[in-house]
Design a protein around this motif. Structure first.
Motif, PDB file in Angstrom:
ATOM      1  N   LYS A 115       0.815  -1.198   0.000  1.00 44.52           N
ATOM      2  CA  LYS A 115       0.000   0.000   0.000  1.00 44.52           C
ATOM      3  C   LYS A 115       0.857   1.258   0.000  1.00 44.52           C
ATOM      4  N   THR A 116       0.577   2.144  -0.952  1.00 46.37           N
ATOM      5  CA  THR A 116       1.193   3.460  -1.022  1.00 46.37           C
ATOM      6  C   THR A 116       0.136   4.446  -1.507  1.00 46.37           C
ATOM      7  N   THR A 117       0.356   5.722  -1.263  1.00 42.29           N
ATOM      8  CA  THR A 117      -0.530   6.726  -1.847  1.00 42.29           C
ATOM      9  C   THR A 117      -0.120   6.961  -3.297  1.00 42.29           C
ATOM     10  N   LEU A 118      -1.047   7.466  -4.063  1.00 42.00           N
ATOM     11  CA  LEU A 118      -0.779   7.722  -5.467  1.00 42.00           C
ATOM     12  C   LEU A 118       0.378   8.697  -5.639  1.00 42.00           C
ATOM     13  N   LEU A 119       0.440   9.712  -4.767  1.00 39.89           N
ATOM     14  CA  LEU A 119       1.496  10.720  -4.866  1.00 39.89           C
ATOM     15  C   LEU A 119       2.873  10.130  -4.575  1.00 39.89           C
ATOM     16  N   ASP A 120       2.939   9.130  -3.697  1.00 40.57           N
ATOM     17  CA  ASP A 120       4.223   8.566  -3.283  1.00 40.57           C
ATOM     18  C   ASP A 120       4.622   7.328  -4.087  1.00 40.57           C
ATOM     19  N   THR A 121       3.889   6.996  -5.118  1.00 45.19           N
ATOM     20  CA  THR A 121       4.183   5.801  -5.906  1.00 45.19           C
ATOM     21  C   THR A 121       5.009   6.188  -7.135  1.00 45.19           C
ATOM     22  N   PRO A 122       6.275   5.763  -7.216  1.00 46.03           N
ATOM     23  CA  PRO A 122       7.137   6.145  -8.356  1.00 46.03           C
ATOM     24  C   PRO A 122       6.810   5.311  -9.600  1.00 46.03           C
ATOM     25  N   LEU A 123       5.652   5.574 -10.138  1.00 43.33           N
ATOM     26  CA  LEU A 123       5.136   4.786 -11.251  1.00 43.33           C
ATOM     27  C   LEU A 123       4.059   5.600 -11.946  1.00 43.33           C
ATOM     28  N   SER A 124       3.971   5.482 -13.265  1.00 48.41           N
ATOM     29  CA  SER A 124       2.913   6.158 -14.011  1.00 48.41           C
ATOM     30  C   SER A 124       1.638   5.330 -13.895  1.00 48.41           C
ATOM     31  N   VAL A 125       0.713   5.797 -13.077  1.00 45.21           N
ATOM     32  CA  VAL A 125      -0.481   5.013 -12.781  1.00 45.21           C
ATOM     33  C   VAL A 125      -1.695   5.930 -12.714  1.00 45.21           C
ATOM     34  N   THR A 126      -2.817   5.443 -13.224  1.00 49.83           N
ATOM     35  CA  THR A 126      -4.102   6.131 -13.114  1.00 49.83           C
ATOM     36  C   THR A 126      -5.045   5.233 -12.326  1.00 49.83           C
ATOM     37  N   VAL A 127      -5.752   5.807 -11.379  1.00 47.86           N
ATOM     38  CA  VAL A 127      -6.722   5.069 -10.583  1.00 47.86           C
ATOM     39  C   VAL A 127      -8.113   5.621 -10.881  1.00 47.86           C
ATOM     40  N   VAL A 128      -9.015   4.732 -11.243  1.00 44.31           N
ATOM     41  CA  VAL A 128     -10.424   5.096 -11.426  1.00 44.31           C
ATOM     42  C   VAL A 128     -11.160   4.554 -10.205  1.00 44.31           C
ATOM     43  N   SER A 129     -11.611   5.433  -9.347  1.00 42.33           N
ATOM     44  CA  SER A 129     -12.201   5.038  -8.069  1.00 42.33           C
ATOM     45  C   SER A 129     -13.637   4.561  -8.242  1.00 42.33           C
ATOM     46  N   ALA A 130     -14.165   3.956  -7.166  1.00 42.97           N
ATOM     47  CA  ALA A 130     -15.559   3.520  -7.175  1.00 42.97           C
ATOM     48  C   ALA A 130     -16.498   4.699  -7.383  1.00 42.97           C
ATOM     49  N   ALA A 131     -16.167   5.845  -6.772  1.00 44.75           N
ATOM     50  CA  ALA A 131     -17.011   7.039  -6.926  1.00 44.75           C
ATOM     51  C   ALA A 131     -17.047   7.503  -8.373  1.00 44.75           C
ATOM     52  N   THR A 132     -15.891   7.454  -9.051  1.00 46.05           N
ATOM     53  CA  THR A 132     -15.857   7.858 -10.454  1.00 46.05           C
ATOM     54  C   THR A 132     -16.609   6.860 -11.329  1.00 46.05           C
ATOM     55  N   LEU A 133     -16.436   5.583 -11.072  1.00 46.29           N
ATOM     56  CA  LEU A 133     -17.159   4.572 -11.846  1.00 46.29           C
ATOM     57  C   LEU A 133     -18.660   4.779 -11.731  1.00 46.29           C
ATOM     58  N   LYS A 134     -19.122   5.122 -10.528  1.00 47.28           N
ATOM     59  CA  LYS A 134     -20.555   5.377 -10.349  1.00 47.28           C
ATOM     60  C   LYS A 134     -20.963   6.674 -11.032  1.00 47.28           C
ATOM     61  N   ALA A 135     -20.118   7.699 -10.937  1.00 46.21           N
ATOM     62  CA  ALA A 135     -20.466   9.004 -11.509  1.00 46.21           C
ATOM     63  C   ALA A 135     -20.645   8.945 -13.015  1.00 46.21           C
ATOM     64  N   ILE A 136     -19.897   8.076 -13.701  1.00 48.56           N
ATOM     65  CA  ILE A 136     -20.004   7.981 -15.161  1.00 48.56           C
ATOM     66  C   ILE A 136     -20.828   6.770 -15.584  1.00 48.56           C
ATOM     67  N   HIS A 137     -21.429   6.091 -14.616  1.00 48.82           N
ATOM     68  CA  HIS A 137     -22.251   4.907 -14.891  1.00 48.82           C
ATOM     69  C   HIS A 137     -21.466   3.879 -15.706  1.00 48.82           C
ATOM     70  N   ALA A 138     -20.237   3.602 -15.253  1.00 53.74           N
ATOM     71  CA  ALA A 138     -19.367   2.659 -15.963  1.00 53.74           C
ATOM     72  C   ALA A 138     -19.830   1.230 -15.704  1.00 53.74           C
ATOM     73  N   ASP A 139     -20.063   0.505 -16.783  1.00 56.53           N
ATOM     74  CA  ASP A 139     -20.520  -0.878 -16.664  1.00 56.53           C
ATOM     75  C   ASP A 139     -19.569  -1.868 -17.324  1.00 56.53           C
ATOM     76  N   GLN A 140     -18.681  -1.364 -18.185  1.00 59.18           N
ATOM     77  CA  GLN A 140     -17.742  -2.235 -18.881  1.00 59.18           C
ATOM     78  C   GLN A 140     -16.482  -1.425 -19.206  1.00 59.18           C
ATOM     79  N   PHE A 141     -15.493  -2.120 -19.764  1.00 60.79           N
ATOM     80  CA  PHE A 141     -14.190  -1.502 -19.985  1.00 60.79           C
ATOM     81  C   PHE A 141     -14.274  -0.215 -20.792  1.00 60.79           C
ATOM     82  N   SER A 142     -15.017  -0.212 -21.887  1.00 57.37           N
ATOM     83  CA  SER A 142     -15.063   0.956 -22.762  1.00 57.37           C
ATOM     84  C   SER A 142     -15.634   2.183 -22.065  1.00 57.37           C
ATOM     85  N   ASP A 143     -16.364   1.990 -20.963  1.00 61.99           N
ATOM     86  CA  ASP A 143     -16.951   3.121 -20.260  1.00 61.99           C
ATOM     87  C   ASP A 143     -15.921   3.933 -19.484  1.00 61.99           C
ATOM     88  N   PHE A 144     -14.836   3.309 -19.031  1.00 60.02           N
ATOM     89  CA  PHE A 144     -13.829   4.067 -18.285  1.00 60.02           C
ATOM     90  C   PHE A 144     -12.522   4.236 -19.054  1.00 60.02           C
TER      91      PHE A 144
END
Length: 773
Positions: free
Chosen positions: A65-94
């Motif tokens: 476990k690390t925070t996104l800011l402290d992780t020396p890696l190019s990474v994007t996180v799509v959170s549960a809140a974002t998935l709900k906000a865009i009504h993501a149901d499958q890969f193409s949605d996010f």
């Protein structure tokens, strides 16, 4: 009949909303949202800081476990809140929210993912994980397993982590471009809760859709044992039409909305906490999907309908997936031990058109003259049916240090044992365009059959060590030793040509072991972020090719690998109101695996070297309370370099400078979200998303008849919601807001005689109600 159908199409398409109507509808919905917010006389300010939330998200991308800011890696996180906000149901949605992430659509529930411009045939270039399950795919017609990654519905998902750049040391085979980790929500040990969702949708020019989803979390023994059950059902209305063409002499299918989808499934999770230091979690997935192919044939589009298929047979797709995962985590104080085991079963039954290959490739006919001046002995139309399966067992043990100090480490071992089967048949179809089977699943009117049984065993030892050279400067070194062994046994049951040899073909086998490396330096900036430089490898295993089935047998192909050299940064600025991350990379791809298309069966070969140079950047800004703005931009120049194999056939020749296929050079995404807390405790929110992908070609080989290009694609979406947080939520989502025709990927099907593409769904409005307790 044709004129009447054309009038029906014109009438139906004429009822569609145009761009101006869309803007009016969007403005009216925005007005409704704003007026709702204004009616709250004592509206409280939003109590969250979206940019701050972004940088403090906890991830497990580097296996602890690390925070996104402290992780020396190019990474994007799509959170549960974002998935709900865009009504993501499958890969193409996010996918459009993730800088640099693209995909090739190989049919319903089948994707090939790409990051940083790396895409070609063979094993996946991007590793896919559901929880701790490393996903294996079905073999396809040429052991092109990366072409059929599954796409399980995203209901009750905690987050999606997209790791860009090679992850060879920690994630192993198939992670040369990166890794996608879809992590489900775990059972809560002390909270009884439920979440129910119902949605209805309308697609412009298509059939209506609806969906139901349910989740129940129940503690059985408080703080010791809990279960979480989810289930869902989807009925997705189709929007692709089979349109009759008076110039075609072949029997034709006349049907609208052919790509209707029915999917149901769910997940069961059990969490057991016998002590405060030991947790055991079991997770089981199941999904059953039934639909049909949804490729578009641009050559057959009409002035009033671009969403046109032109297959002369029915193309049903049946896809069943079952996966199970057992995860044991033990905290020893100085280190945490994770032991995980998983099982995956998948069965895919798909039918595709092979009429054009027989008509043109064997008999030299056309779709216009086949019944007039050309002789075909009653075998047109015809279809190719394949029943493919995968059974895969995998396990991993890793120990991650936890004690404070300058030295941190991760060590582990993994193994995977995979068996795949494929039964491919080509047969004539009945008057309705269907392949007919007997009780033993033999196709009636069969023209050809080959059966394949394959095994793929792999195991690895890996480790990463980080050392604090100073308080701010950290050095990381990682290694992975990997060994793979793949076999194929093919049996020709029936040949196209009477008298041609049948029976078992030569047994194929290929084994290989290699060592892969990672080196990194990162420098932490006090209260600001970090910068890092990295040199890392990623790889894919090699293997045997399917024997050709006639007189052609291709040699095996060996593993290919990349060296990635990158400089990356992550900054938190202006009192956490701005979060900026990015990377510049130079990738060298050696021994590149590439699909060589032929008129009969394609095969995989190592064709030389390539490189990908580019950058990626992501920006999250909170200009004022309640408002957040996000943007991402990537560029990659992915091309062949150096000497390439000599080919006597110009259609198969490649040369330095040729661009890699099906990967856009430019991608961009942007979004703006405004949320306002109301006096009654609910929150009104508005979100606008946009994305762009530049055009691309379907093949590297520019002189091949199957080569063609598709244009760029720009999409917008509008999301409105009224949310009472723990009681109910009402959402309105409009995807493809301006009803753009947006191609996503391209292929030449029917043995390379038909150019097809997959495009984004036309404008679709969805109303969703959530009830949570």
């Amino acid at each position: 009949m044709v004129d009447r159908r054309r009038k029906q199409h014109i009438s139906r398409r004429g009822r569609r909303l145009d761009r101006r109507t869309t803007i009016r509808v969007g403005a009216a919905l925005c007005g409704w949202w704003l007026s709702t917010a204004a009616l709250a006389q004592q509206a409280a300010p939003a109590d969250t800081n979206p940019a701050n939330d972004t940088q403090n998200i906890v991830v497990t991308a580097i296996r602890h476990k690390t925070t996104l800011l402290d992780t020396p890696l190019s990474v994007t996180v799509v959170s549960a809140a974002t998935l709900k906000a865009i009504h993501a149901d499958q890969f193409s949605d996010f996918a459009a929210l993730v800088p640099g992430l693209s995909y090739t659509d190989s049919g319903p529930d089948n994707k090939r993912y790409a990051l940083r411009g790396l895409q070609s045939a063979g094993e996946p270039e991007v590793a896919l994980y559901y929880d701790e399950i490393p996903v294996s795919s079905v073999p396809g017609g040429s052991l092109d397993t990366g072409d059929s990654q599954p796409d399980i519905k995203l209901w009750d998902v905690d987050r999606v982590e997209v790791l860009r750049g090679p992850q060879g040391t920690l994630y192993g085979n198939g992670s040369m471009g990166g890794a996608i980790r879809i992590i489900s929500k775990r059972p809560d040990l002390d909270k009884l809760e439920t979440d129910q969702s119902a949605s209805v949708g309308a697609t412009q020019g298509g059939a209506p859709s609806f969906g139901l989803s349910s989740m129940v979390n129940a503690p059985i023994v408080s703080n010791v044992l809990a279960i979480r059950l989810t289930g869902y059902y989807r009925h997705e209305g189709g929007w692709i039409d089979e349109v009759a063409n008076s110039q075609i002499a072949l029997p034709q299918i006349n049907q609208n909305n052919i790509n209707t989808e029915r999917t149901y499934g769910g997940r069961a999770s059990v969490s057991y906490q016998p002590t405060s230091d030991w947790n055991i979690t079991g997770i089981a997935y199941y999904q059953d999907m039934k639909t049909t192919a949804f490729d578009l044939y641009p050559a057959y589009a009409t002035p009033t309908d671009r969403y046109v298929s032109k297959s002369y047979v029915r193309e049903p797709w049946l896809d069943k997936i079952f996966m199970a995962n057992l995860i044991s985590t033990t905290d020893f104080g100085f280190a945490e031990l994770t032991a995980t085991g998983s099982y995956q079963y998948r069965k895919l039954n798909r039918t595709t058109d092979t009429t054009r290959y027989l008509l043109t490739g064997i008999y030299g006919c056309t779709e216009q003259n086949y019944d007039k001046t050309c002789f075909t002995p009653g075998i047109i139309p015809a279809a190719s049916n394949s029943i493919e399966g995968v059974n895969s067992w995998s396990g991993e043990v890793r120990l991650v240090s936890k004690a404070p100090g300058p030295l941190q480490w991760t060590v582990g071992a993994s193994l995977q044992d995979t068996a795949t089967t494929r039964r491919g048949q080509i047969a004539v179809v009945d008057a309705q365009g269907n392949v007919v089977f007997d009780a033993t699943n033999d196709a009636m009117g069969r023209l050809f059959e080959r059966d394949n049984q394959d095994s793929f065993d792999q195991y690895a030892l890996f480790g990463e060590v980080s050392y604090d050279i100073t308080h701010a400067l950290v050095a990381t070194v990682g290694y992975r030793w990997f060994h793979s062994d793949r076999t194929d046994q093919q049996v020709i049951v029936q040949q196209f040509f009477p008298g041609a040899p049948t029976g078992p073909e030569p047994f194929q086998r290929f084994a290989q072991g290699k060592l892969f490396q990672k080196y990194e330096l990162s420098y932490k900036l006090p209260d600001t972020g970090l910068i890092y430089v990295e040199a890392a490898q990623g790889f894919r295993a090699g293997g045997p090719n399917y024997p050709g089935g006639f007189a052609v047998t291709a040699p095996p192909y060996s593993a290919d690998s990349v060296w990635d050299y990158e400089i990356g940064w992550k900054f938190s600025l202006l009192d956490s109101k701005v979060y900026w991350s990015g990377a510049v990379f130079h990738i060298l791809w050696n021994n590149l695996q590439q699909l060589i298309p032929t008129q009969v069966f394609s095969y995989i070969a190592n064709v030389g070297s390539a490189h990908s140079d580019g950058f990626e950047a992501q920006l999250n800004v909170v200009p004022t309370t309640g408002l957040s703005v996000n943007a991402g931009l990537t560029y990659n120049d992915a091309r062949l370099v150096g000497n390439q194999p000599v080919q006597t056939n110009p259609a198969l020749a490649v040369q330095a400078g040729d661009k890699l296929a099906n990967v856009p050079a430019w991608t961009a995404n942007w979004s703006a979200t405004y949320a306002r807390d109301l006096a009654n405790g609910s929150t009104a929110s508005l979100r606008v998303d946009g994305s762009y992908q530049s055009g691309r070609a379907d093949l590297v080989t520019t002189q091949n008849p199957a080569y063609f290009t598709i244009g760029s694609a720009t999409l917008f979406a509008l999301h409105l919601a009224l949310d009472s947080h723990r009681a109910w939520r009402v959402g309105i989502d409009i995807d493809n807001l301006f009803n753009a025709f947006a191609p996503q990927s391209a292929k030449a099907l029917d043995s390379n005689y038909a150019h097809t593409l997959v495009a984004a769904r036309p404008r679709t409005a969805t109303l969703t109600l959530n009830l949570a307790y």
